[in-house]
Scaffold this active site. Sequence first.
Site, short mmCIF file in Angstrom:
data_model
loop_
_atom_site.label_atom_id
_atom_site.label_comp_id
_atom_site.label_asym_id
_atom_site.label_seq_id
_atom_site.Cartn_x
_atom_site.Cartn_y
_atom_site.Cartn_z
N ILE A 7 -12.50 -6.08 -7.64
CA ILE A 7 -13.16 -7.26 -7.08
C ILE A 7 -14.42 -6.86 -6.33
CG2 ILE A 7 -12.94 -9.10 -5.37
CD1 ILE A 7 -9.97 -9.28 -6.11
N SER A 48 -5.28 -12.70 0.32
CA SER A 48 -4.49 -12.69 -0.91
C SER A 48 -3.58 -13.90 -0.92
CB SER A 48 -3.63 -11.42 -0.99
OG SER A 48 -2.67 -11.52 -2.03
N TYR A 55 2.35 -6.00 4.02
CA TYR A 55 1.09 -6.41 3.37
C TYR A 55 0.93 -7.93 3.43
CZ TYR A 55 -2.46 -6.87 -0.30
OH TYR A 55 -3.59 -7.17 -1.02
N LYS A 111 -2.22 -10.08 5.25
CA LYS A 111 -3.07 -11.04 4.55
C LYS A 111 -2.96 -12.44 5.16
CE LYS A 111 -5.00 -8.21 1.70
NZ LYS A 111 -6.45 -7.94 1.77
N THR A 116 -6.84 -5.61 -11.59
CA THR A 116 -7.48 -4.48 -10.92
C THR A 116 -6.57 -3.26 -11.02
OG1 THR A 116 -6.49 -4.87 -8.74
CG2 THR A 116 -8.50 -6.11 -9.27
#
Length: 260
Positions: free
Chosen positions: A24, A149, A162, A166, A197
């Site tokens: 990205i 995210s 995580y 976010k 990705t």
Amino acid sequence: MSSSRAGRNLDQKVAIVAGSTKGIGLAVARRLARDGAHVVISSRKQQNVDSAVAMLHGEGLSVTGTVCHVGKAEDREQLVAKALEHYGGVDFLVCVAGVNPLVGSTLGASEEVWDKILDVNVKAPALLLSRLLPHMENRGGGSVVLVSSVVGYLPIPKLGVYNTSKTALLGLTKSLAMELAPKNIRVNSLVPGIIKTDFLQMVRVIEAAYSPLLRPHLLSLPFRYGEPEDCAGLVSFLCSSDASYITGENIVVAGYSPKL
């Protein structure tokens, strides 16, 4: 200037894109440069910076680059200094860099894991922006795009720390937008879904958790991953004067919407 320039007018603007030698971040750097901006790219590894700079130079784009681990204060200072040295100021900051060293139990995560994820994913963008703030004010304002995210809205098992980082970025976007509005600095967040990705391990976890639920609601059938370029145009828009009355928004790019 590249003949493939998309046409949005960012001429002579300067953008720092943290975490931008692949995925990205690279797509965003390329799009901003194609739309006229001078772009400073960064990565933790010199060879990745050199490769990305050479690639974008080969496309006729105005870029430079430097090594930057956003979790390190000295590297953040170097990134800011690079932009000032080459281009004399900064108008845009896009923070793509993020880490996720754990796929597993949230409550089983060590303090070291918590510190690493929150330091890089949440604290670093704020601390980097704090160093850039006087330079953006000198330019009369600017635009900031933080990259969160979709797991910030729809947390999934085994990515608890995580997920939390976010979700925190969504709140940070709102807080900074309010605080910086009087300085004519807009702050928005890009909220990607499953984007193709190198973050493959996490993509597999997300797909296993979400695909059966989301497949009927996605824009494209059969199901596809998003591409980095699906995010890049939105970032260019948010940096442009076309978005001059948009701030504090968390914008999902996922083929579906997890919120009202």
